[in-house]
Design an enzyme around this catalytic site. Structure first.
Site, short mmCIF file in Angstrom:
data_model
loop_
_atom_site.label_atom_id
_atom_site.label_comp_id
_atom_site.label_asym_id
_atom_site.label_seq_id
_atom_site.Cartn_x
_atom_site.Cartn_y
_atom_site.Cartn_z
CD GLN A 199 5.44 7.38 11.24
OE1 GLN A 199 6.32 8.08 10.79
NE2 GLN A 199 5.68 6.25 11.88
N GLY B 172 -2.05 2.67 1.68
CA GLY B 172 -2.23 3.08 3.07
C GLY B 172 -2.98 4.40 3.15
NE ARG C 78 -0.71 -1.70 1.89
CZ ARG C 78 -0.16 -0.49 1.83
NH1 ARG C 78 0.02 0.09 0.67
NH2 ARG C 78 0.21 0.14 2.93
CB THR D 244 2.29 8.47 -0.09
OG1 THR D 244 3.27 7.89 0.78
CG2 THR D 244 3.02 9.30 -1.11
N GLY E 224 -1.02 6.32 -3.73
CA GLY E 224 0.40 6.57 -3.94
C GLY E 224 0.87 5.99 -5.26
CG ASN E 225 4.99 4.36 -7.37
OD1 ASN E 225 5.00 3.19 -7.73
ND2 ASN E 225 5.63 5.30 -8.03
CG ASP F 288 6.10 6.40 3.02
OD1 ASP F 288 5.84 6.68 4.20
OD2 ASP F 288 6.17 5.24 2.59
N1 LIG Z 1 1.85 -2.59 -11.08
C1 LIG Z 1 0.66 -2.88 -10.56
N2 LIG Z 1 -0.22 -3.65 -11.25
C2 LIG Z 1 -1.42 -3.93 -10.75
N3 LIG Z 1 -1.87 -3.50 -9.56
C3 LIG Z 1 -1.05 -2.76 -8.83
C4 LIG Z 1 0.25 -2.38 -9.27
N4 LIG Z 1 0.84 -1.62 -8.32
C5 LIG Z 1 -0.06 -1.52 -7.34
N5 LIG Z 1 -1.19 -2.19 -7.63
C6 LIG Z 1 -2.39 -2.29 -6.82
O1 LIG Z 1 -2.63 -1.02 -6.20
C7 LIG Z 1 -2.68 -1.16 -4.78
C8 LIG Z 1 -2.11 0.08 -4.17
O2 LIG Z 1 -0.71 0.09 -4.34
P1 LIG Z 1 0.22 0.19 -3.05
O3 LIG Z 1 -0.21 -0.90 -2.09
O4 LIG Z 1 1.63 0.24 -3.49
O5 LIG Z 1 -0.24 1.57 -2.42
P2 LIG Z 1 0.13 3.03 -2.89
O6 LIG Z 1 -0.98 3.56 -3.72
O7 LIG Z 1 1.48 3.04 -3.53
O8 LIG Z 1 0.15 3.74 -1.49
P3 LIG Z 1 1.28 3.56 -0.35
O9 LIG Z 1 1.91 4.91 -0.25
O10 LIG Z 1 0.53 3.16 0.86
O11 LIG Z 1 2.24 2.49 -0.81
C9 LIG Z 1 -1.90 -2.44 -4.51
O12 LIG Z 1 -2.26 -3.02 -3.31
C10 LIG Z 1 -2.26 -3.31 -5.71
O13 LIG Z 1 -3.49 -3.94 -5.50
O1 LIG Z 2 0.91 -1.25 7.74
P1 LIG Z 2 0.49 -0.84 6.37
O2 LIG Z 2 -0.83 -0.20 6.31
O3 LIG Z 2 0.66 -1.94 5.37
O4 LIG Z 2 1.45 0.32 5.89
C1 LIG Z 2 2.80 0.45 6.20
C2 LIG Z 2 3.45 1.20 5.07
O5 LIG Z 2 2.71 2.32 4.72
C3 LIG Z 2 3.58 3.37 4.37
O6 LIG Z 2 3.38 4.42 5.25
C4 LIG Z 2 3.23 3.87 3.01
O7 LIG Z 2 1.92 4.34 3.05
C5 LIG Z 2 5.00 2.81 4.44
O8 LIG Z 2 5.94 3.74 4.90
C6 LIG Z 2 4.81 1.66 5.40
O9 LIG Z 2 5.76 0.65 5.14
MG LIG Z 3 3.14 2.01 -2.72
#
Ligand SMILES: Nc1ncnc2c1ncn2[C@@H]1O[C@H](COP(=O)(O)OP(=O)(O)OP(=O)(O)O)[C@@H](O)[C@H]1O
Ligand SMILES: O=P(O)(O)OC[C@H]1O[C@](O)(CO)[C@@H](O)[C@@H]1O
Ligand SMILES: [Mg+2]
Length: 346
Positions: free
Chosen positions: A278, A10, A72, A131, A108-109, A133
């Site tokens: 937000q 996100g 994503r 993030t 993020g993570n 969060d």
């Molecule tokens: N363990 C994994 N193996 C392969 N790809 C992954 C893995 N975890 C995440 N990804 C890829 O990275 C993208 C980003 O991860 P994610 O959607 O969890 O967002 P984020 O970086 O954690 O940010 P947010 O705070 O929005 O969750 C995922 O949509 C997916 O395509």
């Molecule tokens: O609607 P989207 O873009 O998938 O994101 C929603 C998610 O994004 C977050 O803010 C993490 O980035 C979460 O708290 C929430 O669940």
């Molecule tokens: Mg995430």
């Protein structure tokens, strides 16, 4: 050196400032070439990229969202198995095609997990944590969080005046899938009577008791709830559909909670879901500064070859930490941080 910048997950206010910081330091000071992939891994897979230079990042610091776009979209065609080399071969082939030597991954993570996988396969990568969060380990605060908390606190202030006027209980739902940092901090800033977080289920009887005690003092309650909160013995409230990574979309817990509170207390109750408001708009000065410093530190780390690390805030310093410190476990709200506010609920 030519570095590819890519955002995934996100969006988070401050991402533009981070890109600007990385480019100002990376291109102008260290002499790198930098490119940005559009919409995360989509741009990488499809060759949709732009050159990043001083002109490209002009005026970006106060801009919300992220000019490169984020998504994503998965980086890999299939899960990386034991043969990491084979799994990463398509990415390395594309890197060669684009003339990219290294990545800066802003996310993020999930994104930092991908960074670690790439790094484990020998691809030079540096992580920039973002993030709203604030649930990423290895760093004290992520940029975007302060902005989200400010917006949520303002929403509390506004709900408070209408709630007080009607003697209603107002329930505000904020983001926070697995961690309740936004609810905790916004609740504290706005003086919420109850803050509910994913880490700590509470019973409807307990929540209602707090709301009634507020009424008995002659006040109206403001309850802030993180989207991932579960009532004791209950499940997360989900919306239809999945997110881009195949997870159920959260949201709507305030709308579930409000009628239950009304039923248990007899107090008229209204729900507001703050949602993506937000995550939108201009970052706070704090987030702009943190994001800019993160970008600059990432560029310095690339210059000194500190691959496999993430630019983390430690106290008032931005330091490079191993990606392992960031991934694997989420930074949830510690019990003590919740207990200290819970003592004053009601
Ligand atoms: N363990 C994994 N193996 C392969 N790809 C992954 C893995 N975890 C995440 N990804 C890829 O990275 C993208 C980003 O991860 P994610 O959607 O969890 O967002 P984020 O970086 O954690 O940010 P947010 O705070 O929005 O969750 C995922 O949509 C997916 O395509
Ligand atoms: O609607 P989207 O873009 O998938 O994101 C929603 C998610 O994004 C977050 O803010 C993490 O980035 C979460 O708290 C929430 O669940
Ligand atoms: Mg995430």
């Amino acid at each position: 050196m030519r570095i590819g910048v890519l955002c995934s997950g996100g969006d988070s206010p401050g991402m533009n400032a981070a890109i600007r910081g990385a480019v100002l330091r990376g291109v102008d000071v260290h002499g790198f070439e930098m490119v940005g992939f559009m919409d995360g891994w989509r741009g990488f897979h499809e060759g949709d990229l732009i050159e990043l230079d001083r002109t490209a990042v002009r005026g970006l610091s106060p801009l919300g969202g992220v000019v490169l776009g984020t998504s994503r979209v998965p980086p890999f065609e299939a899960p990386i198995g034991d043969d990491v080399e084979a799994g990463l071969a398509p990415i390395e082939a594309k890197m060669e095609q684009y003339g990219i030597d290294a990545f800066m991954l802003i996310g993020g993570n999930g994104t930092q997990t991908v960074a670690q996988i790439l790094s484990g396969g020998g691809i030079p990568v540096i992580g920039l944590p973002k993030t709203i969060d604030n649930d990423l380990s290895g760093t004290d605060f992520t940029f975007g969080f302060d902005t989200a908390v400010s917006i949520a606190a303002e929403a509390i202030d506004r709900l408070r005046t209408t709630g007080d006027s009607h003697r209603r209980c107002m329930v505000l739902e904020v983001m926070g899938r697995d961690a309740g940092w936004i609810a905790l901090h916004a609740g504290m800033a706005g003086g919420a009577q109850v803050s509910l977080i994913p880490e700590r289920p509470e019973s409807i009887e307990q929540v209602s008791e707090w709301v009634l005690s507020v009424r008995d003092r002659g006040r109206s309650s403001l309850v802030v709830v993180a989207e991932g909160f579960k009532l004791k013995g209950g499940e997360s409230v989900v919306r239809d559909g999945l997110d881009g990574y195949g997870r159920p979309r959260l949201g709507g817990v305030a709308e579930t909670l409000a009628p239950l509170i009304e039923q248990h207390t007899g107090i008229e109750t209204r729900a507001t879901v703050l949602g993506h408001v937000q995550r939108g708009g201009s970052p706070t000065a704090f987030d702009r500064v943190l994001a800019t410093r993160t970008g600059m530190a990432a560029a310095d780390a690339a210059r000194s070859g500190q691959w496999g690390t993430m630019a983390a805030l430690k106290g008032d310093r931005v330091e490079m930490v191993p990606l392992e410190e960031a991934v694997g476990r989420l930074k949830t709200v510690p019990v003590a941080r919740y207990e200290e506010v819970r003592l004053n609920f009601g």
